[in-house]
Design a protein around this motif. Structure first.
Motif, PDB file in Angstrom:
ATOM      1  N   GLN A  40       4.421   5.244 -25.452  1.00  0.00           N
ATOM      2  CA  GLN A  40       4.313   6.039 -26.438  1.00  0.00           C
ATOM      3  C   GLN A  40       5.500   6.944 -26.834  1.00  0.00           C
ATOM      4  O   GLN A  40       6.056   7.253 -25.670  1.00  0.00           O
ATOM      5  CB  GLN A  40       3.100   7.112 -26.250  1.00  0.00           C
ATOM      6  N   ASP A  45       4.617   1.431 -34.162  1.00  0.00           N
ATOM      7  CA  ASP A  45       3.344   1.909 -34.780  1.00  0.00           C
ATOM      8  C   ASP A  45       2.524   2.296 -33.459  1.00  0.00           C
ATOM      9  O   ASP A  45       1.977   1.232 -32.723  1.00  0.00           O
ATOM     10  CB  ASP A  45       2.825   0.623 -35.685  1.00  0.00           C
ATOM     11  N   GLU A  46       1.977   3.328 -33.390  1.00  0.00           N
ATOM     12  CA  GLU A  46       1.135   3.619 -31.992  1.00  0.00           C
ATOM     13  C   GLU A  46      -0.182   3.969 -32.290  1.00  0.00           C
ATOM     14  O   GLU A  46      -1.152   4.611 -31.692  1.00  0.00           O
ATOM     15  CB  GLU A  46       1.884   4.877 -31.360  1.00  0.00           C
ATOM     16  N   ARG A  47      -0.808   3.381 -33.684  1.00  0.00           N
ATOM     17  CA  ARG A  47      -1.964   3.675 -33.896  1.00  0.00           C
ATOM     18  C   ARG A  47      -2.955   2.919 -32.884  1.00  0.00           C
ATOM     19  O   ARG A  47      -2.756   1.525 -32.716  1.00  0.00           O
ATOM     20  CB  ARG A  47      -2.464   3.310 -35.238  1.00  0.00           C
ATOM     21  N   ALA A  48      -4.127   3.339 -32.584  1.00  0.00           N
ATOM     22  CA  ALA A  48      -5.299   2.507 -31.968  1.00  0.00           C
ATOM     23  C   ALA A  48      -4.742   1.592 -30.880  1.00  0.00           C
ATOM     24  O   ALA A  48      -5.010   0.567 -30.571  1.00  0.00           O
ATOM     25  CB  ALA A  48      -5.929   1.500 -33.091  1.00  0.00           C
ATOM     26  N   LYS A  51      -4.924   2.104 -24.260  1.00  0.00           N
ATOM     27  CA  LYS A  51      -3.764   2.602 -23.299  1.00  0.00           C
ATOM     28  C   LYS A  51      -3.604   2.050 -22.019  1.00  0.00           C
ATOM     29  O   LYS A  51      -2.505   2.154 -21.591  1.00  0.00           O
ATOM     30  CB  LYS A  51      -4.216   4.177 -23.197  1.00  0.00           C
ATOM     31  N   ASN A  89       0.363  -3.774 -32.556  1.00  0.00           N
ATOM     32  CA  ASN A  89       0.663  -3.508 -34.039  1.00  0.00           C
ATOM     33  C   ASN A  89       1.475  -4.308 -34.774  1.00  0.00           C
ATOM     34  O   ASN A  89       2.351  -3.922 -35.545  1.00  0.00           O
ATOM     35  CB  ASN A  89       0.705  -1.962 -34.016  1.00  0.00           C
TER      36      ASN A  89
END
Length: 276
Positions: A40, A45-48, A51, A89
């Motif tokens: 991160q 694009d760090e959506r959804a 992890k 993403n």
């Protein structure tokens, strides 16, 4: 289990989970894993994010026990990284990216050797003369090269270039590196800009480049392939580990880069466009 023959070592890849098995004939000093959660601040694009999804693994300090004294004599370490297949993403999986520190004379930064054992890599190389500015917002990128390296090929990361490894193949990317252990590693400037100058994406199976707008003005990207240089220990088809064992003095440039900058740069062959 798939034998990683291009490494020249008794190493094997589990084709199901892409974990590497190491023969008992070898020793290893450490292991590190980078899940997406730890990436991160570096992704386009760090959506959804999933992890606990693995981005890459690093197997550190691999050697035959009888070779360790020779590696220590030159202050070298041999590691292997496996970047998992797939995208985040739309962005291909990659390493964090970093700059190397200056040599004692502060004339050049240290270089590194990367050898692709399996898959296809795209190395982002971005040159900066002030990467170590106290205010990272002032860091200026002076040159930008995208180098494609295929299975069985090796790239020498030039002094003064920050770098990041991207997996642009269909399966896992397995690559080794021979590194000079006293070399400082600086992740801060890349983290500040949320990644390298460009993100590498895959759209309809095509590799594309997306500018990281946080950098502002950037030089026009250049594209390159690599060529061998036996005088510096790089001969395609001869594993780097074996090359080092046969002629360790060829790798002197890792600890003393000043006399080799132009020769290392000449091992990049510029192309008109990105090569897959």
């Amino acid at each position: 289990m798939l034998e990683l023959k291009n490494s020249g070592l008794p190493l094997y890849l589990d084709e199901g989970n892409h974990v590497m098995a190491i023969s008992a004939l070898l020793t290893m000093k450490g292991f590190g894993r980078k899940e997406l959660e730890k990436m991160q601040g570096l992704l386009a694009d760090e959506r959804a994010l999933v992890k606990d999804e693995i981005c890459y693994d690093v197997y550190r300090g691999i050697a035959y026990p009888e070779d360790q004294a020779l590696l220590d004599q030159y202050d070298f370490q041999y590691d292997i990284t496996i970047i998992m297949p797939g995208e985040v993403n739309g962005e291909v999986k990659k390493t964090s990216g970093h700059y190397h520190g200056w040599n004692p004379e502060k004339i050049n930064t240290y270089g590194e050797v990367y050898e692709v054992i399996k898959g296809t890599a795209l190395y982002i190389l971005q040159k900066s003369a002030n990467f170590d500015e106290e205010d990272p917002g002032n860091v200026k990128v002076d040159d930008l090269i995208f180098a494609t390296v295929h299975e069985g090929e090796t790239i020498l990361v030039p002094p003064n270039y920050g770098h990041c490894s991207c997996n642009i193949g269909e399966g896992p990317l397995v690559f080794s590196n021979l590194a000079y252990k006293p070399c400082p590693v600086n992740y801060g400037p890349v983290k500040y800009f949320h990644g390298m100058a460009y993100y590498v994406t895959r759209e309809n199976r095509e590799i594309r480049l997306r500018k990281n707008e946080r950098y502002g003005a950037l030089p026009a990207p250049k594209f390159a392939t690599v060529k061998e240089n036996p005088a510096l220990g790089v001969k395609f088809g001869l594993p780097i580990y074996q090359s080092f064992r046969e002629n360790p003095a060829a790798f002197t440039f890792l600890g003393k880069p000043d006399a080799y900058v132009d020769e290392i740069m000449s091992m990049l062959t510029l192309q008109g466009e990105l090569v897959r």
